[in-house]
Design a protein around this motif. Structure first.
Motif, PDB file in Angstrom:
ATOM      1  N   THR B 357       0.715  -1.129  -0.142  1.00  0.00           N
ATOM      2  CA  THR B 357      -0.202   0.105  -0.059  1.00  0.00           C
ATOM      3  C   THR B 357       0.771   1.286  -0.116  1.00  0.00           C
ATOM      4  O   THR B 357       0.812   2.141  -0.912  1.00  0.00           O
ATOM      5  CB  THR B 357      -0.927   0.082   1.116  1.00  0.00           C
ATOM      6  OG1 THR B 357      -1.642  -1.214   1.294  1.00  0.00           O
ATOM      7  CG2 THR B 357      -1.941   1.061   0.982  1.00  0.00           C
ATOM      8  N   ALA B 360       2.728   1.586  -3.492  1.00  0.00           N
ATOM      9  CA  ALA B 360       1.668   2.028  -4.556  1.00  0.00           C
ATOM     10  C   ALA B 360       1.449   3.211  -4.152  1.00  0.00           C
ATOM     11  O   ALA B 360       1.608   4.095  -5.238  1.00  0.00           O
ATOM     12  CB  ALA B 360       0.448   0.881  -4.362  1.00  0.00           C
ATOM     13  N   THR B 361       1.158   3.688  -3.086  1.00  0.00           N
ATOM     14  CA  THR B 361       0.752   5.220  -2.974  1.00  0.00           C
ATOM     15  C   THR B 361       1.953   6.206  -3.315  1.00  0.00           C
ATOM     16  O   THR B 361       1.657   7.158  -4.048  1.00  0.00           O
ATOM     17  CB  THR B 361       0.675   5.446  -1.504  1.00  0.00           C
ATOM     18  OG1 THR B 361      -0.374   4.690  -1.001  1.00  0.00           O
ATOM     19  CG2 THR B 361      -0.106   6.864  -1.096  1.00  0.00           C
ATOM     20  N   GLY B 364       2.335   6.156  -7.080  1.00  0.00           N
ATOM     21  CA  GLY B 364       1.140   6.594  -7.901  1.00  0.00           C
ATOM     22  C   GLY B 364       1.307   8.156  -7.653  1.00  0.00           C
ATOM     23  O   GLY B 364       1.179   8.900  -8.676  1.00  0.00           O
ATOM     24  N   ALA B 365       1.817   8.688  -6.419  1.00  0.00           N
ATOM     25  CA  ALA B 365       1.871  10.086  -6.254  1.00  0.00           C
ATOM     26  C   ALA B 365       2.939  10.590  -7.137  1.00  0.00           C
ATOM     27  O   ALA B 365       2.743  11.595  -7.693  1.00  0.00           O
ATOM     28  CB  ALA B 365       2.083  10.327  -4.912  1.00  0.00           C
ATOM     29  N   GLU B 391       4.077   8.056   3.733  1.00  0.00           N
ATOM     30  CA  GLU B 391       4.201   6.808   3.239  1.00  0.00           C
ATOM     31  C   GLU B 391       5.513   6.435   3.636  1.00  0.00           C
ATOM     32  O   GLU B 391       5.598   5.213   3.769  1.00  0.00           O
ATOM     33  CB  GLU B 391       3.285   6.603   1.992  1.00  0.00           C
ATOM     34  CG  GLU B 391       2.135   6.721   1.692  1.00  0.00           C
ATOM     35  CD  GLU B 391       1.134   5.928   2.922  1.00  0.00           C
ATOM     36  OE1 GLU B 391       1.058   4.823   2.692  1.00  0.00           O
ATOM     37  OE2 GLU B 391       0.582   6.596   3.754  1.00  0.00           O
TER      38      GLU B 391
END
Lengths: 50, 575
Positions: B357, B360-361, B364-365, B391
């Protein structure tokens, strides 16, 4: 102008957090839901809107 | 076998073992010595039907050599029964004389019969026989006219005396036989009790070595021989226990032991295989095969039937106990394997969720910023950057937790033993927590008489931070309270939230690794490691930790830690 409306469903708030600005920047209208029930509700609400 | 009636016992055994042939040895001239007695062979031949009976007679030459000759026992061994016979008959004489003075009693001889029975039950057949003879003499001397002579006046008195002697001898032999049976029964009861105690001792232990040592000492006590127990170790047999413990085995003994182990039969002295060694070896046979070999030293003669029975019973129990100990240690290993497998699975699932998670965050960001950043508002760009930072921090905390967990479960965790000011620790942990959860309110209450704690401030702060982290995630946004106070010889540290609380059944499980109550609720990204690490650290600091729920007004959870206070204490001023 708005291309389309996208419903983002994810239980991790962090994922929704980066998806929303990215999709908005790409020109989409974004609604969010955390789980399946909320998603169905959001779809129903959106369908009533013009 | 033990029993009073040879024939019945032999028949019972024959039926139980489904014997088809019985072989007995016999002297051919037995009837010469004891014409009244029915021979065992005759008695058996009347009972056996469908069983072959073989009578083996020894010829005269050998029977003279091997047959037991009657040797008159040496005098000292006769002295004791004689003394007992005498002390039984004397009261009978005195009592008889007394009664004779007062009333006329024609059957005064019955008193002597009682004396004979007394001697029989007290000291056995020899004493009974002597008592019978003494009684006859005394009766004649004191009570049959003419008195105080060994002569008898009337013929019917001679006859009465003869009847008395026969009756006395018979009663004596019956009495002594009952005595012998009682003695046998007592000996058997004692042997049974010893076996029972042994069985209970064995059932209480799951350790093979303990079983072996209990067994050799029991065998040594039971049959009074030197005992050695051997267990297979790879290809060889090794002495696992022995009594006396320094017993050494020669080459031929080891060969005999190996034979017993591989062929599952007795070997060594007294058997057909390698009879020239000092020990006889028997295999320890369990339901899952031979688990070892037990040897006993044959000094002069083989074991008698009682010792043999005891020996067999003990080695049977030993074999079973070894087998059980082996099985239980295997099942313990299996449990450890399962546990570590479960741990690995939980670790994998936790890693896949808790690493993916944030990764991925972040990915993605970063991608969004690179490709669409120009079209975003400055606020959105800031928010994305902030989420990357958060994160990243979450990832590093997770990795730190994993490392802590590994230190705890590999036992490499070394808590320092320095004087720790708990109020300092509470303050710094709370500050750290406030930085991570700016919206969360943390309230502290620290007693003024708080003593110093012997321990590791870094570990303690990590524990507190984990607890605060937890309560911020599950506390539902309500204030979290941290209390530190003294309770007798313990320092109590507690963290209380006002969240939903924990059901009673889960209160103990929350300290297990990777336990998480609401699995993927998204809002509370936990690793399921925090409380487990907290418990590991608290235990390394010599303290205890437990959870209470509900804590406040039917809601909330309180995690309570208790640490022992060491005596050289310094009271600290208020903080």
């Amino acid at each position: 102008m708005t291309l389309a409306r996208i419903l983002v469903v994810d239980d991790e708030p962090q994922i929704r957090r980066f998806l929303r600005p990215a999709l908005v920047a790409a020109g989409y209208d974004v609604i969010e839901a955390e789980n399946g029930t909320d998603a169905l509700k959001a779809v129903a609400t959106a369908a009533q809107m013009p | 076998m033990t029993g009073s009636d040879f024939v019945t016992e032999i028949m019972k055994l024959a039926k139980r073992e489904h014997a088809t042939q019985i072989v007995i040895g016999s002297h051919c001239r037995r009837w010469l010595r004891n014409p009244l007695r029915t021979s065992l062979a005759d008695a058996l031949s009347q009972e056996t039907s469908g069983i072959g009976l073989h009578l083996v007679t020894a010829d005269d030459k050998t029977s003279r050599i091997t047959g037991r000759k009657f040797v008159f026992p040496p005098l000292p061994t006769l002295a004791k029964p004689f003394g007992i016979a005498f002390s039984c008959v004397l009261p009978a004489v005195l009592l008889g004389a007394l009664i004779d003075r007062i009333v006329y009693l024609p059957n005064i001889s019955l008193l002597f019969l009682i004396a004979v029975l007394g001697a029989a039950t007290y000291a056995g057949f020899a004493a009974a026989l002597m008592a019978a003879m003494l009684s006859a003499l005394a009766y004649n001397f004191f009570f049959i006219p003419p008195l105080y002579t060994f002569t008898i006046a009337s013929p019917h008195e001679v006859f009465a005396l003869f009847i008395f002697v026969v009756a006395a001898v018979l009663a004596g032999s019956l009495g002594s036989r009952i005595r012998d049976q009682a003695k046998t029964a007592r000996a058997r009861a004692a042997a049974m009790q010893a076996l029972y105690d042994f069985a209970r001792k064995l059932s209480g232990t799951a350790d093979v070595d303990e079983v072996l040592w209990a067994s050799v000492s029991q065998l040594h006590a039971g049959i009074n021989r030197n005992i050695v127990l051997l267990r297979p170790n790879g290809d060889t047999l090794e002495t696992a226990a022995a009594w006396p413990p320094d017993t050494e085995l020669g080459i031929s003994e080891i060969a005999a032991a190996r034979w017993a182990n591989s062929r599952k039969e007795a070997a060594g002295a007294g058997t057909g295989t390698l009879p020239n060694c000092r020990f006889q070896f028997r295999p320890l046979t369990s339901p899952h095969g031979v688990v070892g070999v037990c040897g006993y030293e044959i000094s002069i003669e083989p074991l008698d039937s009682n010792a043999e029975r005891m020996f067999s019973a003990i080695i049977d129990q030993t074999a079973t106990a070894i087998d059980r100990a082996r099985l239980s240690s295997e099942s313990a290993k299996q449990a450890v394997r399962l546990e570590s497998e479960r741990y690995r699975e939980a670790l994998l699932s936790s890693i896949s969720h808790d690493l993916r998670t944030p990764l991925a965050t972040i990915t993605g960001a970063v991608t969004s910023l690179r490709e669409l950043g120009e079209r975003m508002t400055p606020e959105s760009r800031d928010d994305l950057l902030q989420s990357i930072e958060e994160e990243g921090a979450r990832l590093s905390r997770f990795v730190a937790n994993l490392l802590d967990m590994t230190r705890i479960s590999t036992g490499t965790l070394q808590a320092k033993r320095e004087w720790v000011d708990v109020s300092d620790v509470v303050r710094s942990a709370t500050e750290r927590a406030r930085k991570y959860f700016p919206a969360q309110s943390f309230e502290t209450g620290i007693a003024t008489d708080l003593p110093l704690l012997r321990g590791d401030s870094v570990l303690l702060e990590q524990v507190l931070f984990n607890l605060l982290d937890n309560s911020a995630k599950y506390g539902g946004g309500e204030p979290v309270n941290i209390y530190a106070r003294r309770d007798g010889k313990e320092l109590v540290l507690s963290v209380t939230d006002q969240g939903k609380g924990i059901p009673a059944v889960d209160l103990d499980r929350i300290f297990e690794k990777f336990y998480r109550r609401s699995k993927t609720d998204g809002r509370s990204p936990g690793t399921g490691l925090g409380l487990s690490i907290a418990r590991g650290f608290v235990e390394a600091l010599g303290g205890r930790i437990h959870a209470e729920s509900p804590a406040v007004r039917k809601r909330g959870t309180r995690i309570v830690m208790r640490f022992p206070i060491e005596e050289k204490e310094q009271t600290l001023g208020s903080s």
